[in-house]
Design a protein around this motif. Structure first.
Motif, PDB file in Angstrom:
ATOM      1  N   ASP A 150       0.836  -1.195   0.000  1.00 31.88           N
ATOM      2  CA  ASP A 150       0.000   0.000   0.000  1.00 31.88           C
ATOM      3  C   ASP A 150       0.878   1.256   0.000  1.00 31.88           C
ATOM      4  O   ASP A 150       1.481   1.600   1.008  1.00 31.88           O
ATOM      5  CB  ASP A 150      -0.903  -0.054   1.240  1.00 31.88           C
ATOM      6  CG  ASP A 150      -1.730   1.205   1.444  1.00 31.88           C
ATOM      7  OD1 ASP A 150      -1.828   2.021   0.507  1.00 31.88           O
ATOM      8  OD2 ASP A 150      -2.278   1.356   2.553  1.00 31.88           O
ATOM      9  N   LYS A 151       0.900   1.946  -1.134  1.00 31.80           N
ATOM     10  CA  LYS A 151       1.784   3.110  -1.267  1.00 31.80           C
ATOM     11  C   LYS A 151       1.353   4.295  -0.406  1.00 31.80           C
ATOM     12  O   LYS A 151       2.102   5.256  -0.246  1.00 31.80           O
ATOM     13  CB  LYS A 151       1.856   3.539  -2.742  1.00 31.80           C
ATOM     14  CG  LYS A 151       2.566   2.525  -3.609  1.00 31.80           C
ATOM     15  CD  LYS A 151       2.647   2.977  -5.063  1.00 31.80           C
ATOM     16  CE  LYS A 151       3.395   1.939  -5.905  1.00 31.80           C
ATOM     17  NZ  LYS A 151       3.394   2.311  -7.344  1.00 31.80           N
ATOM     18  N   ASP A 165      -4.021  11.090  -2.792  1.00 26.02           N
ATOM     19  CA  ASP A 165      -3.962  11.046  -4.255  1.00 26.02           C
ATOM     20  C   ASP A 165      -2.575  10.699  -4.793  1.00 26.02           C
ATOM     21  O   ASP A 165      -2.431  10.247  -5.926  1.00 26.02           O
ATOM     22  CB  ASP A 165      -4.410  12.390  -4.845  1.00 26.02           C
ATOM     23  CG  ASP A 165      -5.921  12.562  -4.773  1.00 26.02           C
ATOM     24  OD1 ASP A 165      -6.620  11.564  -4.497  1.00 26.02           O
ATOM     25  OD2 ASP A 165      -6.400  13.685  -5.001  1.00 26.02           O
ATOM     26  N   GLU A 184      -0.841   6.669  -6.230  1.00 27.99           N
ATOM     27  CA  GLU A 184      -0.924   5.980  -7.516  1.00 27.99           C
ATOM     28  C   GLU A 184      -2.044   4.941  -7.563  1.00 27.99           C
ATOM     29  O   GLU A 184      -3.185   5.277  -7.273  1.00 27.99           O
ATOM     30  CB  GLU A 184       0.453   5.368  -7.856  1.00 27.99           C
ATOM     31  CG  GLU A 184       1.520   6.445  -7.911  1.00 27.99           C
ATOM     32  CD  GLU A 184       2.918   5.917  -8.166  1.00 27.99           C
ATOM     33  OE1 GLU A 184       3.113   4.713  -8.342  1.00 27.99           O
ATOM     34  OE2 GLU A 184       3.842   6.756  -8.218  1.00 27.99           O
ATOM     35  N   GLU A 185      -1.720   3.680  -7.922  1.00 28.55           N
ATOM     36  CA  GLU A 185      -2.782   2.695  -8.126  1.00 28.55           C
ATOM     37  C   GLU A 185      -3.510   2.326  -6.832  1.00 28.55           C
ATOM     38  O   GLU A 185      -4.553   1.685  -6.873  1.00 28.55           O
ATOM     39  CB  GLU A 185      -2.227   1.431  -8.807  1.00 28.55           C
ATOM     40  CG  GLU A 185      -1.439   0.500  -7.904  1.00 28.55           C
ATOM     41  CD  GLU A 185       0.026   0.899  -7.770  1.00 28.55           C
ATOM     42  OE1 GLU A 185       0.379   2.008  -8.212  1.00 28.55           O
ATOM     43  OE2 GLU A 185       0.792   0.095  -7.223  1.00 28.55           O
ATOM     44  N   CYS A 186      -2.988   2.730  -5.708  1.00 27.34           N
ATOM     45  CA  CYS A 186      -3.630   2.390  -4.425  1.00 27.34           C
ATOM     46  C   CYS A 186      -4.671   3.418  -4.005  1.00 27.34           C
ATOM     47  O   CYS A 186      -5.444   3.170  -3.069  1.00 27.34           O
ATOM     48  CB  CYS A 186      -2.578   2.286  -3.322  1.00 27.34           C
ATOM     49  SG  CYS A 186      -1.163   1.263  -3.735  1.00 27.34           S
ATOM     50  N   LYS A 187      -4.710   4.550  -4.673  1.00 29.82           N
ATOM     51  CA  LYS A 187      -5.504   5.662  -4.141  1.00 29.82           C
ATOM     52  C   LYS A 187      -7.005   5.407  -4.182  1.00 29.82           C
ATOM     53  O   LYS A 187      -7.744   6.034  -3.419  1.00 29.82           O
ATOM     54  CB  LYS A 187      -5.167   6.962  -4.879  1.00 29.82           C
ATOM     55  CG  LYS A 187      -5.731   7.080  -6.284  1.00 29.82           C
ATOM     56  CD  LYS A 187      -5.276   8.390  -6.905  1.00 29.82           C
ATOM     57  CE  LYS A 187      -5.796   8.553  -8.320  1.00 29.82           C
ATOM     58  NZ  LYS A 187      -7.262   8.609  -8.412  1.00 29.82           N
ATOM     59  N   ASP A 188      -7.446   4.493  -5.024  1.00 30.51           N
ATOM     60  CA  ASP A 188      -8.881   4.214  -5.117  1.00 30.51           C
ATOM     61  C   ASP A 188      -9.312   2.945  -4.380  1.00 30.51           C
ATOM     62  O   ASP A 188     -10.480   2.569  -4.431  1.00 30.51           O
ATOM     63  CB  ASP A 188      -9.310   4.115  -6.592  1.00 30.51           C
ATOM     64  CG  ASP A 188      -9.159   5.445  -7.304  1.00 30.51           C
ATOM     65  OD1 ASP A 188      -9.478   6.482  -6.690  1.00 30.51           O
ATOM     66  OD2 ASP A 188      -8.712   5.451  -8.465  1.00 30.51           O
ATOM     67  N   TRP A 189      -8.400   2.305  -3.710  1.00 27.64           N
ATOM     68  CA  TRP A 189      -8.794   1.109  -2.939  1.00 27.64           C
ATOM     69  C   TRP A 189      -9.851   1.499  -1.897  1.00 27.64           C
ATOM     70  O   TRP A 189      -9.688   2.494  -1.194  1.00 27.64           O
ATOM     71  CB  TRP A 189      -7.582   0.509  -2.223  1.00 27.64           C
ATOM     72  CG  TRP A 189      -6.565  -0.096  -3.151  1.00 27.64           C
ATOM     73  CD1 TRP A 189      -6.660  -0.211  -4.508  1.00 27.64           C
ATOM     74  CD2 TRP A 189      -5.304  -0.646  -2.786  1.00 27.64           C
ATOM     75  NE1 TRP A 189      -5.524  -0.811  -5.011  1.00 27.64           N
ATOM     76  CE2 TRP A 189      -4.683  -1.090  -3.981  1.00 27.64           C
ATOM     77  CE3 TRP A 189      -4.635  -0.825  -1.591  1.00 27.64           C
ATOM     78  CZ2 TRP A 189      -3.423  -1.690  -3.994  1.00 27.64           C
ATOM     79  CZ3 TRP A 189      -3.378  -1.422  -1.596  1.00 27.64           C
ATOM     80  CH2 TRP A 189      -2.787  -1.851  -2.788  1.00 27.64           C
TER      81      TRP A 189
END
Length: 214
Positions: A62-63, A190, A193-198
DNA sequence: CACGGGATCGTCT
DNA sequence: GACGATCCCGTGT
């Protein structure tokens, strides 16, 4: 056994035990913390609120997590400890944000408590907040709930497992059905990256005490 | 009600 | 030296 001892043992029996925290599933624990009661005992005074909004963070993938990529610093060290401790950090130089460390040792995970419903000792919470009216603005938001409950970064690393400490979490037999819980993306990440919408933000659907969304 | 900006400092680069 | 898992208040509609 005097009255104080009876009261204390009753209180201890509802404090969440180590076994609640050490499970290796921070997302599930985030859901289960809804309806639990965050209690502080500071300078001899108790305040408490019912948790109505949480967010899950974990280092492994999780970034958005402060400990992502095994970033192990003085600040994040407590996240690598066994679950059941407090991780509290300063945000924007002003706000003290409270997290619950979860999972086994060396598996950094934490739940950010984003909002509580003010329950015990409203007058003191109002005084700490400098507000004359009770209401959601008292404790709806991760920074303000800490202020209302007297939580500061000096409590980071504290155990949550005993009423002899300054802070703990209790089960007072409030339970929510899955359909009473809303999941959505986390706030203010925000950059992740790809983790922001989890969908790792969890809220009690009908509560007026959740923080504002974007 | 939506938006914009200032506050304020520990942490990491 | 830049910035952040935020909050509050002011302005304008």
């Amino acid at each position: 056994m005097d009255i104080t001892a009876i009261k204390d043992s009753k209180q201890d029996s509802r404090i969440l035990p180590l076994s609640f925290y050490v499970r290796n599933d921070v997302v599930q624990i985030s859901r289960e913390l809804l309806g639990k009661f965050l209690v502080t005992h500071i300078n001899g005074k108790i305040t408490a609120g019912m948790i109505v909004e949480t967010e899950a963070y974990r280092a492994s993938d999780d970034k958005a997590c402060h400990a992502y990529n095994m970033r192990r610093t003085a600040r994040t060290e407590v996240m690598f400890a066994e679950g059941g401790q407090a991780y509290i950090y300063l945000c924007y130089g002003i706000h003290h944000l409270f997290n619950v460390v979860t999972g086994p040792k060396n598996n950094a995970q934490a739940v950010l408590i984003r909002a509580v419903e003010a329950i015990d000792n409203l007058p003191l919470m109002m005084q700490r907040r400098g507000r004359e009216k009770a209401g959601p603005q008292l404790t709806a938001g991760p920074g303000v709930l800490s202020k209302a409950l007297g939580i500061t970064t000096s409590l980071s690393g504290s155990s949550l497992l005993s009423s002899t400490g300054n802070i703990w979490i209790e089960d007072r037999d409030i339970h929510f059905q899955p359909k009473e819980i809303i999941s959505s993306p986390r706030v203010g990440i925000d950059y992740a990256e790809e983790c922001k919408d989890w969908p790792w933000r969890f809220r009690v659907k009908h509560s007026k005490w959740t923080s504002k969304s974007k």
